[in-house]
Design a protein around this motif. Structure first.
Motif, PDB file in Angstrom:
ATOM      1  N   TRP A 115     -13.486 -12.196 -35.247  1.00 31.29           N
ATOM      2  CA  TRP A 115     -14.452 -13.343 -35.075  1.00 31.29           C
ATOM      3  C   TRP A 115     -14.751 -13.711 -33.766  1.00 31.29           C
ATOM      4  CZ3 TRP A 115     -13.558 -17.990 -32.726  1.00 31.29           C
ATOM      5  CH2 TRP A 115     -14.728 -19.034 -32.912  1.00 31.29           C
ATOM      6  N   ALA A 116     -13.660 -13.715 -32.918  1.00 29.82           N
ATOM      7  CA  ALA A 116     -13.897 -14.150 -31.487  1.00 29.82           C
ATOM      8  C   ALA A 116     -14.736 -12.981 -30.724  1.00 29.82           C
ATOM      9  CB  ALA A 116     -12.597 -14.116 -30.612  1.00 29.82           C
ATOM     10  N   GLY A 117     -14.686 -11.661 -30.938  1.00 29.06           N
ATOM     11  CA  GLY A 117     -15.480 -10.661 -30.567  1.00 29.06           C
ATOM     12  C   GLY A 117     -17.052 -10.846 -30.927  1.00 29.06           C
ATOM     13  N   ILE A 118     -17.057 -10.778 -32.317  1.00 30.40           N
ATOM     14  CA  ILE A 118     -18.539 -11.375 -32.593  1.00 30.40           C
ATOM     15  C   ILE A 118     -19.240 -12.690 -32.165  1.00 30.40           C
ATOM     16  CG2 ILE A 118     -19.854 -11.768 -34.963  1.00 30.40           C
ATOM     17  CD1 ILE A 118     -17.949 -10.110 -36.333  1.00 30.40           C
ATOM     18  N   TRP A 119     -18.388 -13.651 -32.076  1.00 32.95           N
ATOM     19  CA  TRP A 119     -18.783 -14.795 -31.318  1.00 32.95           C
ATOM     20  C   TRP A 119     -19.319 -14.529 -29.952  1.00 32.95           C
ATOM     21  CZ3 TRP A 119     -16.929 -17.823 -27.329  1.00 32.95           C
ATOM     22  CH2 TRP A 119     -17.502 -19.030 -27.072  1.00 32.95           C
ATOM     23  N   TRP A 120     -18.553 -13.775 -29.160  1.00 33.69           N
ATOM     24  CA  TRP A 120     -18.840 -13.595 -27.922  1.00 33.69           C
ATOM     25  C   TRP A 120     -20.338 -13.004 -27.693  1.00 33.69           C
ATOM     26  CZ3 TRP A 120     -18.572  -8.914 -24.938  1.00 33.69           C
ATOM     27  CH2 TRP A 120     -19.033  -9.154 -23.816  1.00 33.69           C
ATOM     28  N   VAL A 121     -20.238 -11.860 -28.652  1.00 35.41           N
ATOM     29  CA  VAL A 121     -21.494 -11.148 -28.533  1.00 35.41           C
ATOM     30  C   VAL A 121     -22.638 -11.927 -28.987  1.00 35.41           C
ATOM     31  CG1 VAL A 121     -22.865  -9.022 -29.843  1.00 35.41           C
ATOM     32  CG2 VAL A 121     -20.415  -8.893 -28.873  1.00 35.41           C
ATOM     33  N   LEU A 122     -22.584 -12.814 -29.964  1.00 38.31           N
ATOM     34  CA  LEU A 122     -23.739 -13.598 -30.301  1.00 38.31           C
ATOM     35  C   LEU A 122     -24.125 -14.616 -29.356  1.00 38.31           C
ATOM     36  CD1 LEU A 122     -23.046 -13.997 -34.224  1.00 38.31           C
ATOM     37  CD2 LEU A 122     -24.779 -12.884 -33.109  1.00 38.31           C
ATOM     38  N   THR A 123     -23.292 -15.242 -28.501  1.00 38.59           N
ATOM     39  CA  THR A 123     -23.460 -16.145 -27.618  1.00 38.59           C
ATOM     40  C   THR A 123     -24.200 -15.516 -26.389  1.00 38.59           C
ATOM     41  OG1 THR A 123     -21.096 -15.942 -26.576  1.00 38.59           O
ATOM     42  CG2 THR A 123     -21.573 -17.874 -28.223  1.00 38.59           C
ATOM     43  N   LEU A 124     -23.985 -14.244 -26.226  1.00 37.30           N
ATOM     44  CA  LEU A 124     -24.621 -13.497 -25.141  1.00 37.30           C
ATOM     45  C   LEU A 124     -26.191 -13.368 -25.556  1.00 37.30           C
ATOM     46  CD1 LEU A 124     -22.260 -10.620 -24.321  1.00 37.30           C
ATOM     47  CD2 LEU A 124     -22.489 -12.598 -22.938  1.00 37.30           C
ATOM     48  N   PHE A 125     -26.471 -13.349 -26.727  1.00 41.95           N
ATOM     49  CA  PHE A 125     -27.789 -13.302 -27.041  1.00 41.95           C
ATOM     50  C   PHE A 125     -28.490 -14.768 -27.263  1.00 41.95           C
ATOM     51  CE2 PHE A 125     -26.531  -9.178 -29.193  1.00 41.95           C
ATOM     52  CZ  PHE A 125     -27.197  -8.541 -28.569  1.00 41.95           C
ATOM     53  N   ASP A 126     -27.427 -15.837 -26.678  1.00 42.24           N
ATOM     54  CA  ASP A 126     -28.157 -17.112 -26.581  1.00 42.24           C
ATOM     55  C   ASP A 126     -28.640 -17.931 -27.924  1.00 42.24           C
ATOM     56  OD1 ASP A 126     -28.558 -19.292 -24.962  1.00 42.24           O
ATOM     57  OD2 ASP A 126     -30.949 -19.184 -24.693  1.00 42.24           O
ATOM     58  N   ILE A 127     -27.976 -17.538 -28.974  1.00 45.67           N
ATOM     59  CA  ILE A 127     -27.989 -17.986 -30.172  1.00 45.67           C
ATOM     60  C   ILE A 127     -27.739 -19.672 -30.162  1.00 45.67           C
ATOM     61  CG2 ILE A 127     -27.366 -17.650 -32.738  1.00 45.67           C
ATOM     62  CD1 ILE A 127     -27.374 -14.942 -32.429  1.00 45.67           C
ATOM     63  N   GLY A 128     -26.734 -19.848 -29.435  1.00 47.35           N
ATOM     64  CA  GLY A 128     -26.104 -21.309 -29.533  1.00 47.35           C
ATOM     65  C   GLY A 128     -24.644 -21.159 -30.108  1.00 47.35           C
ATOM     66  N   VAL A 129     -24.009 -21.970 -29.476  1.00 46.52           N
ATOM     67  CA  VAL A 129     -22.536 -21.977 -29.791  1.00 46.52           C
ATOM     68  C   VAL A 129     -22.052 -22.249 -31.157  1.00 46.52           C
ATOM     69  CG1 VAL A 129     -20.157 -22.917 -29.115  1.00 46.52           C
ATOM     70  CG2 VAL A 129     -22.032 -22.694 -27.373  1.00 46.52           C
ATOM     71  N   MET A 130     -22.697 -23.289 -31.875  1.00 45.01           N
ATOM     72  CA  MET A 130     -22.530 -23.460 -33.080  1.00 45.01           C
ATOM     73  C   MET A 130     -22.854 -22.452 -33.940  1.00 45.01           C
ATOM     74  SD  MET A 130     -20.416 -26.220 -33.145  1.00 45.01           S
ATOM     75  CE  MET A 130     -20.501 -27.077 -34.786  1.00 45.01           C
ATOM     76  N   LEU A 131     -24.186 -22.092 -34.005  1.00 41.02           N
ATOM     77  CA  LEU A 131     -24.647 -21.053 -34.957  1.00 41.02           C
ATOM     78  C   LEU A 131     -24.030 -19.802 -34.662  1.00 41.02           C
ATOM     79  CD1 LEU A 131     -26.621 -20.348 -36.968  1.00 41.02           C
ATOM     80  CD2 LEU A 131     -28.289 -20.092 -35.183  1.00 41.02           C
ATOM     81  N   ALA A 132     -23.764 -19.604 -33.485  1.00 44.11           N
ATOM     82  CA  ALA A 132     -22.888 -18.269 -33.151  1.00 44.11           C
ATOM     83  C   ALA A 132     -21.451 -18.375 -34.003  1.00 44.11           C
ATOM     84  CB  ALA A 132     -22.674 -18.035 -31.734  1.00 44.11           C
ATOM     85  N   GLY A 133     -20.845 -19.454 -33.985  1.00 40.99           N
ATOM     86  CA  GLY A 133     -19.473 -19.562 -34.652  1.00 40.99           C
ATOM     87  C   GLY A 133     -19.600 -19.287 -36.078  1.00 40.99           C
ATOM     88  N   VAL A 134     -20.636 -19.935 -36.779  1.00 45.82           N
ATOM     89  CA  VAL A 134     -20.853 -19.870 -38.017  1.00 45.82           C
ATOM     90  C   VAL A 134     -21.283 -18.385 -38.459  1.00 45.82           C
ATOM     91  CG1 VAL A 134     -22.030 -20.748 -39.976  1.00 45.82           C
ATOM     92  CG2 VAL A 134     -21.310 -22.378 -38.636  1.00 45.82           C
TER      93      VAL A 134
END
Length: 133
Positions: A15-34
């Motif tokens: 989860w942490a790795g996927i969240w980190w990658v998604l936040t690099l794409f500037d999706i947003g912290v909450m949406l990236a977490g979900v």
């Protein structure tokens, strides 16, 4: 216990790795977490079968040991609910007595089912007003 901890750590790292990658794409912290939680769940379902099954078998073995140590543990609320549901099922089947934990329980005679509704008095057309009351 080791298997459960290993499965939890793998899922958390995933989860942490996927969240980190998604936040690099500037999706947003909450949406990236979900999204990371959903993607990590799907990946763990598809690829972590052995670890998940080992954790589940360990959990089952621990539960079986607990049941062997305390075989007489009875949930009184569950027993009461089961006896009530058995009595309701017997009433719906048309039987009038049910054997529940050593006692015979009869259904309530004052209870009216759909087939036992009282007859309504016939309406007198002379006493009704124009608006139907």
């Amino acid at each position: 216990m080791r298997e459960m901890a290993l499965f939890a750590v793998i899922r958390l790292v995933l989860w942490a790795g996927i969240w980190w990658v998604l936040t690099l794409f500037d999706i947003g912290v909450m949406l990236a977490g979900v999204l990371a939680a959903l993607i990590a769940m799907l990946i763990s379902i598809l690829f972590l079968n052995r670890v998940r099954d080992a954790a589940a078998m360990r959990w089952k073995a621990a539960d079986d040991k607990r049941r062997e140590r305390h075989p007489d543990d009875v949930d009184e609320d569950a027993e009461a609910e089961d006896s009530f549901l058995d009595a309701e099922a017997a009433a719906a089947d048309g039987t009038h007595g049910v054997e529940v934990t050593g006692t015979s329980r009869a259904t309530d005679a004052s209870h009216s089912g759909p087939g036992e509704l009282p007859e309504l008095p016939a309406e007198d057309p002379e006493n009704t007003s124009a608006d139907g009351r």
